[in-house]
Each structure stands twice: as structure tokens, then as C-alpha cells.
Design an enzyme around this catalytic site. Structure first.
Site, mmCIF file in Angstrom:
data_model
loop_
_atom_site.group_PDB
_atom_site.id
_atom_site.type_symbol
_atom_site.label_atom_id
_atom_site.label_comp_id
_atom_site.label_asym_id
_atom_site.label_seq_id
_atom_site.Cartn_x
_atom_site.Cartn_y
_atom_site.Cartn_z
ATOM 1 C CE1 TYR A 52 2.495 -46.554 0.405
ATOM 2 C CE2 TYR A 52 1.913 -44.325 -0.265
ATOM 3 C CZ TYR A 52 1.641 -45.686 -0.255
ATOM 4 O OH TYR A 52 0.545 -46.176 -0.916
ATOM 5 N N GLY A 59 -0.159 -49.199 -0.681
ATOM 6 C CA GLY A 59 -1.227 -49.784 0.094
ATOM 7 C C GLY A 59 -0.681 -50.770 1.113
ATOM 8 C CG HIS A 82 -3.269 -48.658 -9.023
ATOM 9 N ND1 HIS A 82 -2.398 -49.707 -8.881
ATOM 10 C CD2 HIS A 82 -3.435 -48.133 -7.773
ATOM 11 C CE1 HIS A 82 -2.043 -49.821 -7.615
ATOM 12 N NE2 HIS A 82 -2.666 -48.875 -6.916
ATOM 13 C CG ASN A 194 -2.096 -41.124 -3.510
ATOM 14 O OD1 ASN A 194 -1.230 -41.254 -2.674
ATOM 15 N ND2 ASN A 194 -3.110 -41.948 -3.567
ATOM 16 N NE ARG A 280 -48.823 -19.287 -0.122
ATOM 17 C CZ ARG A 280 -49.326 -19.897 0.946
ATOM 18 N NH1 ARG A 280 -48.936 -19.525 2.168
ATOM 19 N NH2 ARG A 280 -50.210 -20.859 0.837
#
Length: 500
Positions: A52, A59, A82, A194, A280
Site C-alpha cells: 500500500y 484510500g 491532497h 500520514n 473560596r
């Protein structure tokens, strides 16, 4: 000089690199890992083992095989396609941090990039060449794809960079340095984009600013306590030890230290038995925010040293695994948690402002701290402005991480929206700083009525420092300028001492 090795980066080291300008160098052992993982990628390409992102599409296109002759072009197309970031660019500090974090991840030796690429990233950090990266467009899973693609664009001589404070084309920057852009080879484009480095980089800057803000909130709250004759018994160590939270005990101790020699604070029963919660319960509320800061720090320092790209290469290339380390859910949760913690520091600050300006609550202070109540409005509308910012923070604090929209034809069907969470946290911090600036302005005015000479040593030093920026209210004026000036000072002012 800070050595990056992929495993030992801390928030403090990032601060020294991006804020103090310390140079970086690459650990030799880490470079050896980079070389081995690169050799593994080249072996995959030469044998055409289907892997891959090396010789497949991305994708939903992961089933599309890429011819050996096109594996380099694949990476170039990846970066260009991208680079869809939109909106205003991240602050330059964030951009620089993104480079540092991406470089550190690559040095773990699981990503398969060439030494040339990591050396160029090191050069960009040391020579202050920072890519211009739009803030919007990341889903926070599959990595911060759009923002990191703009980082990668700078490496290949496209897009823009900041260099010496100027925004110029990346190609011009490389030419001015006598260098040529990087020509990406197999796996390198994917290895660059990535990852979670956009949300994590902004998360780091957020945390560093939030830590400083939290410390300043205690200093400002201490001055408010003096302005309202606050009861010191609420900070007695026995109360906080009885509950047991370390952060709560630490806040109470710091409040005691800041106010230890004040003549403006009171004891239980002198003027009243107990104060309202916004005074307080400072240790309990601020302490809870410090608990969140500690949690966020832990998650960020894990992510700083994480391998978050895909696939990852192990056993010198014998094992190449596609997984999901790019998913930003841990940082998305951390940023959403940080948003709530900082929003609460602003929320309780606004309530203290109300007590300073409201004549029914302020123990004798002039209404709205006005020099001429009625004729002049004084700090009346400053409280309005603080309330507006606090209300805006409530909207921004809605968790981004509970949302998800599928992408890439449902291949990437769950995403973190972590970068949106980080961006909203950044906005909340800016709003909170302005609320605290308003509290400081009102507190200074209050202690003037009570008697500056009676202030504690620590609060008096702050009073004198802040008065050089914001003068006393002797007549109504446009307080917008004062708020912005003091807010900017709080942003630039180095915290006296980090407690982490």
C-alpha cells in the site's frame, strides 16, 4: 543543541526549539534506522511486491496497482492533489512545530524515507524556513492530510514559506539558499502526510500557552482576593490534604505563597465567615484544570514520539503492515478536554470580575469601579465583554471528537476531527487570556481603593508591571485598547517558573 532520535522528544524540548530557537541535530543511530527502512522500500519497488502506498493508489484506490515506472510520479500527484487546505494559515510557531514533529516521527525508522529528506527537514528548522499551511481541511484521520501536504509542497518547491519573517514562494526560498527542491521518491509523499502532526503541533502550542495562562490566572486571582478582602482560611493546607488531589493542594500552596505577606486579606470571621465560590474554590476549580493539563501533557508526549504514518516498515522490510496509527482520536479527546479546562479558568475569572464591579458584592468598592459612579461607567462594560467571551467559549468547547463524516468512498469511514478540536482550543485560550486581562485591570483598580501599600510582595510586583501597560482609571476611556495591550503582554510575558 537538541538531538532528535524519534523517542525522547518532550514538550520542554519543543518549546526550546520553536520558541527559544535552539538548533537541532539528528541522532546517528536514528539515521541508521532511516537508511535501513529506505533500503527496504527500494527492495519492494525493485521486486514489485504489492504494498500500500508504494505501488498502489491511496484510500479507495488502494486496490489499483501502480506500474514501477510511475511510483515516483504517484508521490508527486499525492502531494499536489491532497494540498486542499483552506482558510488562514496556522501561526508560524505551529508550522515550525509541525516540521519538528514530522521529522521526529520519520527518525523512528518505520517510514522508508531517504536521509536526504530528513536532513532537509532539519535544515528547515535550523534555518527558520517554515511552510505556509492553511488551518482548515483536515478530518484528523488518515493523518492530517491537507495540512501536511502543504508542508510537503514546500519541500518540493511549491506553495509558500515564511523565511526571515517574510512570506515568499518556496522555490524562491530554496534558490536563495543555493538548494534545489526535493524530488520525492517511492513512499516519501505518503510518509510525509500520514500523521497527526497538525493537530499535535497546535496541541503542543496550546498546552504551552495554557500552562502559562493557568499560572497567570492564579496571580491575577490573588490580586482579586486582595481587592475583595478575601478570606485566606480557604487555602489552609489541611482542607486540601483532606481531599487529596495533588493539583488542588499545589494551587492552594501557590495562593498561600503569593499572598503570604498581604495586609489586604482577612481571616475567617473578621469581615465575613466565608467567601463566594469564585474565591473560596480557586484551588478546587483551578486544580481540576491542572489535572486536565497533566492528562493532556501525557498524551502529547506520547504522540510526539509516535510513528503515525501508514504502512509501517518493520524487520528491515520483511514485515510491512497497513494499520491506523494516523487516527487522531487520542489527541482529539485531549484537545476537547483542554478546551473545557481553559474555558473554566475564564468562566470563574468572569465571576470574580462580577464581584469586583457589582456594588452589592464588592465589600464597599465604588460601583463598577467608576471614578464617578453614574457620570462615568467605569468597568461596567468590561464585565459585559468578559461575559461575551465566556459565552463564546461555551460554544467552542463543544467536543469536536464526537463528530465523524465518512470519506474516500467510505473506506475511511470514521475520523477524529482532532484538528478542529485543536483549533477551537487555540481560540478558547485567546479568549480566556482576554478575560483574565479584564480581571487584572479590575483587580488593579480595586487594590488602589484598598491601598497598594498593603499588597503582598508578589502581587505588588505584578501590579507595578501591569500598571506600566494599563494606567489607572481616572476617567472613562476606550478600554478595548487596554484589554488588548495587557492580553498581549500576558501572551508574550515568560511565565516566572514552569511547575512541570
Amino acid at each position: 543543541m537538541i538531538v532528535l532520535d524519534g523517542n525522547s522528544l518532550t514538550l520542554d524540548k519543543v518549546r526550546r526549539i520553536v520558541m527559544d530557537g535552539e538548533k537541532i541535530q539528528i541522532a546517528q543511530k536514528s539515521m541508521e534506522k532511516v537508511i535501513k527502512s529506505r533500503f527496504a522500500v527500494e527492495k519492494i519497488v525493485s521486486t514489485h511486491k504489492i504494498t500500500y502506498g508504494i505501488n498502489t493508489g491511496f484510500g479507495k484506490f488502494s486496490d489499483v496497482e501502480i506500474d514501477k515506472k510511475d511510483v515516483h510520479a504517484l508521490q508527486l500527484h499525492l502531494i499536489r492533489s491532497h494540498a486542499c487546505g483552506i482558510g488562514e494559515p496556522f501561526p508560524e510557531l505551529v508550522s515550525k512545530t509541525m516540521i519538528v514533529l514530522r521529522l521526529n516521527a520519520l527518525l523512528k525508522g518505520y517510514s522508508g524515507v531517504r536521509p536526504l529528506l530528513v536532513e532537509r527537514l532539519q535544515y528547515m528548522v535550523n534555518e527558520t524556513i517554515h511552510p505556509v499551511i492553511p488551518q482548515q481541511g483536515s478530518l484528523g484521520a488518515s493523518g492530517d492530510l491537507a495540512p501536511l501536504s502543504h508542508l510537503a509542497l514546500a519541500l518540493i518547491g511549491e506553495g509558500e514559506v515564511w523565511q526571515d519573517g517574510k512570506r515568499i514562494p518556496a522555490l524562491d526560498s530554496w534558490r536563495s539558499k543555493g538548494l534545489t527542491p526535493i524530488k520525492l521518491k517511492a513512499k516519501e509523499g505518503l510518509a510525509l502526510i500520514n500523521g497527526t502532526q497538525a493537530m499535535t503541533a497546535l496541541g503542543v502550542i496550546n498546552w504551552l500557552e495554557a500552562e502559562k495562562l493557568a499560572l497567570q490566572s492564579e496571580e491575577i486571582a490573588a490580586m482579586t482576593i486582595e481587592g475583595l478582602h478575601g478570606v485566606m482560611d480557604a487555602f489552609h493546607p489541611a482542607i486540601h490534604e483532606a481531599r487529596g488531589y495533588p493539583q488542588q493542594m499545589a494551587v492552594a500552596e501557590r495562593m498561600r505563597n503569593i499572598l503570604h505577606d498581604s495586609k489586604l486579606t482577612t481571616r475567617q470571621g473578621e469581615r465575613r465567615v466565608q467567601d463566594a465560590y469564585s474565591l473560596r474554590c480557586i484551588p478546587q476549580v483551578h486544580g481540576a484544570s491542572w489535572q486536565v493539563l497533566d492528562y493532556v501533557k501525557e498524551k502529547l508526549e506520547i504522540e510526539l514520539n509516535a510513528a503515525t504514518d501508514n504502512p509501517l516498515i518493520f524487520d528491515e522490510g520483511e514485515t510491512v503492515i497497513s494499520g491506523g496509527n494516523f487516527h487522531g482520536q487520542p489527541i482529539a479527546f485531549a484537545m476537547d478536554f483542554l478546551k473545557v479546562a481553559v474555558a473554566e479558568l475564564a468562566s470563574i475569572s468572569e465571576r470574580r470580575i462580577e464581584r469586583l464591579v457589582n456594588p452589592q458584592l464588592s465589600d464597599g468598592l465604588p460601583a463598577f469601579l467608576s471614578p464617578q459612579p453614574g457620570l462615568q461607567s467605569g468597568a461596567m462594560i468590561m464585565q459585559y465583554a468578559a461575559a461575551s467571551l465566556v459565552s463564546e467559549n461555551k460554544t467552542l468547547a463543544h467536543p469536536a471528537s464526537v463528530d465523524s463524516i465518512p470519506s474516500s468512498a467510505n473506506q475511511e469511514d470514521h475520523v477524529s476531527m482532532g484538528t478542529i478540536g485543536a483549533r477551537h482550543a487555540y481560540l478558547i485560550i485567546q479568549n480566556a487570556r482576554r478575560v483574565l486581562a479584564i480581571e487584572a485591570i479590575c483587580a488593579m483598580q480595586a487594590v488602589e481603593y484598598r491601598g497598594v501599600i498593603k499588597m503582598s510582595t508578589a502581587t505588588r510586583l505584578n501590579y507595578e508591571e501591569w500598571r506600566r501597560i494599563v494606567p489607572s482609571i481616572i476617567e472613562d476611556r476606550s478600554f478595548s485598547i487596554d484589554i488588548e495591550k495587557l492580553s498581549l503582554h500576558l501572551y508574550d510575558h515568560k511565565a516566572k517558573e514552569s511547575i512541570t
